[in-house]
Design a protein around this motif. Structure first.
Motif, PDB file in Angstrom:
ATOM      1  N   LEU A 137      43.147   0.800 -20.101  1.00 22.12           N
ATOM      2  CA  LEU A 137      44.504   1.205 -20.455  1.00 22.12           C
ATOM      3  C   LEU A 137      44.927   0.593 -21.789  1.00 22.12           C
ATOM      4  O   LEU A 137      45.590   1.244 -22.599  1.00 22.12           O
ATOM      5  N   ALA A 138      44.524  -0.641 -22.024  1.00 21.90           N
ATOM      6  CA  ALA A 138      44.906  -1.339 -23.254  1.00 21.90           C
ATOM      7  C   ALA A 138      44.383  -0.634 -24.504  1.00 21.90           C
ATOM      8  O   ALA A 138      44.981  -0.725 -25.572  1.00 21.90           O
ATOM      9  N   GLU A 139      43.291   0.085 -24.364  1.00 20.88           N
ATOM     10  CA  GLU A 139      42.678   0.744 -25.522  1.00 20.88           C
ATOM     11  C   GLU A 139      43.266   2.122 -25.806  1.00 20.88           C
ATOM     12  O   GLU A 139      42.896   2.763 -26.792  1.00 20.88           O
ATOM     13  N   LEU A 140      44.195   2.582 -24.950  1.00 25.76           N
ATOM     14  CA  LEU A 140      44.799   3.900 -25.148  1.00 25.76           C
ATOM     15  C   LEU A 140      46.025   3.829 -26.047  1.00 25.76           C
ATOM     16  O   LEU A 140      46.633   2.776 -26.217  1.00 25.76           O
ATOM     17  N   GLY A 141      46.389   4.973 -26.595  1.00 24.18           N
ATOM     18  CA  GLY A 141      47.631   5.117 -27.327  1.00 24.18           C
ATOM     19  C   GLY A 141      48.686   5.745 -26.437  1.00 24.18           C
ATOM     20  O   GLY A 141      48.379   6.275 -25.357  1.00 24.18           O
ATOM     21  N   THR A 142      49.935   5.697 -26.882  1.00 19.03           N
ATOM     22  CA  THR A 142      51.039   6.232 -26.077  1.00 19.03           C
ATOM     23  C   THR A 142      50.844   7.707 -25.750  1.00 19.03           C
ATOM     24  O   THR A 142      51.058   8.142 -24.619  1.00 19.03           O
TER      25      THR A 142
END
Length: 495
Positions: free
Chosen positions: A463-468
């Motif tokens: 999740l941390a590697e995703l963008g909004t």
């Protein structure tokens, strides 16, 4: 006084080279300002000068405002709409009611006030004039004289009190200039700054190279030769791609010039930057081969989907094809717009063999065909199941030994295989379970974690590697909450 007004307008317009109307406006503003000050700013005033006679009249004016508007300052400048009806029923909110009052003498107004207003108006007019003149010249090469060097930025005097700047990052290599040197640069934009318009120029952009060739090569200026693209390693090497609109012309020879005179002139202007002139070609593969000069490409593989090409050269030519610090391959890639991978013939053969084996395995495993037929498909350029399933049947019928029944069967098997793989992927995602750290994340709900896991986001790190935007594509939440979840997942990074 009327003659004095006209005399001031005439003198200022001639000295500053600005339109007389601007001077008239400045004097009107100065007279109105002086009038307001004589009334301690308790009234608003307007002055109108007759452009032919120089006579002027002064008006006190009130701006019509809505009845419910609260006025704190300059109360005497406004009138409420309900009161304005008695004076002039035709006036709407935002318009003015005026009443002529006695004019002050032009010679008795505050000289400093008039001077400041006139100077300000003239300066604004001069700046506007500079912008109008040079805005039309954006995209041209201009010449200026070095006025000063400011922290590596070169400030040029363009004449008529106009300055231009070449930022240090837009200079060619390690070139240096002295006061008074004449320097050419490509005008990129006109910027507004507190001290006035600033011309921003460049010597490091591709357009500078292109415009220099237009100056040195008359055939380019006459549209007999086109420069299709350019790429630069500023101060060291450049490539330009050219084509002739007249088949009788040699575009490369025209750009090189007699005894290399034309290209040498450009090289000298760019502080010795070496320039390769490349023949543009309508075939992307041939264009890339030309762009790789002086290295010779022995074979080429094109991947349209990835917009990339694999290039093979002789084993002893690899270093030349890559160039110093990757210069040649980088410039060729920028020139053509393709991602280029250069390798030796041996490496190309090995890579091709591995890829062919992988493709053969895909076809044998999913189409239930023998290795020989799979190799035929690969040899004919088929690399994926999608291509087998959806290319026109006519293309497959051109293959030796393939008839309508074989083609129909292969296409159906490919479609069945793709459907089976899609169902398997959906089942895999449906069975995916989120990891505990994702479930424990602040603000996370079990059904949200399940949806994320089904889309391959199983852990807090995922999740941390995703963008909004990526989170919003998966979860039906607002942007603020999506951002909060991402920041919560990234918290360990900052710890």
């Amino acid at each position: 006084m009327s003659k004095e007004v006209l005399a001031v307008v005439e003198i200022m317009a001639n000295e500053k080279g600005v339109d007389k109307e601007i001077i008239f406006d400045a004097i009107e503003t100065a007279l109105a300002t002086a009038t307001r000050r004589s009334y301690d700013d308790e009234i608003d005033a307007r002055v109108a000068i007759n452009r032919q006679s120089g006579d002027y009249r002064t008006f006190r004016r009130w701006e019509v405002i809505a009845d419910d508007v609260y006025i704190e300052d300059h109360v005497g400048w406004y009138i409420r709409h309900m009161d304005s009806v008695e004076e002039d029923p035709s006036k709407a909110i935002g318009e003015y009611i005026e009443e002529e009052i006695e004019s002050i003498d032009f010679g008795r107004i505050g000289a400093q006030t008039a001077k400041q207003v006139i100077i300000q108006k003239v300066r604004e007019a001069e700046r506007k004039k500079v912008v109008e003149v040079y805005q039309k010249r954006v995209g041209e090469i201009l010449t200026g004289q070095v006025k000063r060097i400011d922290r590596g930025d070169v400030i040029l005097d363009m004449g008529d009190n106009v300055d231009a700047m070449i930022p240090r990052s837009e200079l060619v290599g390690r070139e240096t200039f002295r006061m008074g040197d004449r320097v050419r640069g490509y005008l990129q934009l006109v910027e507004f700054r507190p001290r006035g318009p600033q011309l921003i120029m460049s010597r490091a952009c591709n357009e500078m190279l292109i415009e220099l060739f237009k100056i040195e090569v008359p055939e380019i200026a006459d549209d007999l030769i086109d420069i299709m693209s350019a790429a630069r390693d500023v101060g060291f090497r450049a490539k330009i791609a050219v084509r002739a609109n007249d088949p009788r012309l040699d575009p490369i020879g025209a750009c090189v010039g007699m005894r290399g005179g034309r290209v040498q002139a450009v090289t000298n202007e760019l502080n010795g930057e070496r320039i390769d002139i490349i023949l543009w070609d309508g075939s992307d593969a041939q264009f890339v081969i030309n762009a790789m000069a002086p290295a010779e490409v022995t074979s080429i593989m094109v991947d349209e989907d990835k917009h990339s090409m694999d290039l093979a050269v002789e084993d002893d030519s690899l270093s030349q094809a890559i160039g110093k610090n990757g210069q040649n391959i980088r410039l060729a890639s920028e020139l053509t717009g393709w991602t280029l991978n250069v390798m030796t013939q041996t490496s190309m053969a090995e890579k091709h063999e591995i890829e062919s084996k992988d493709q053969v395995n895909v076809f044998t495993n999913n189409l239930d065909v023998d290795e020989e037929m799979a190799e035929v498909l690969v040899a004919e350029g088929f690399s994926t199941l999608e291509e087998v399933a959806y290319v026109p049947a006519a293309e497959m019928l051109d293959i030796d030994g393939f008839d309508e029944d074989i083609v129909a069967e292969l296409k159906q098997r490919a479609k069945d295989a793709l459907l089976t793989m899609a169902i398997a992927e959906e089942e895999k995602q449906a069975l995916a379970e989120p990891e505990q750290d994702l479930l424990d994340l602040d603000g996370m709900e079990p059904d949200m974690a399940k949806k994320l896991a089904a889309n391959g986001v199983k852990s807090q790190e995922d999740l941390a590697e995703l963008g909004t935007d990526e989170v919003l594509d998966i979860l039906e939440i607002d942007e603020e909450r999506a951002a909060a979840l991402i920041m919560a997942a990234r918290a360990p990074w900052f710890e």
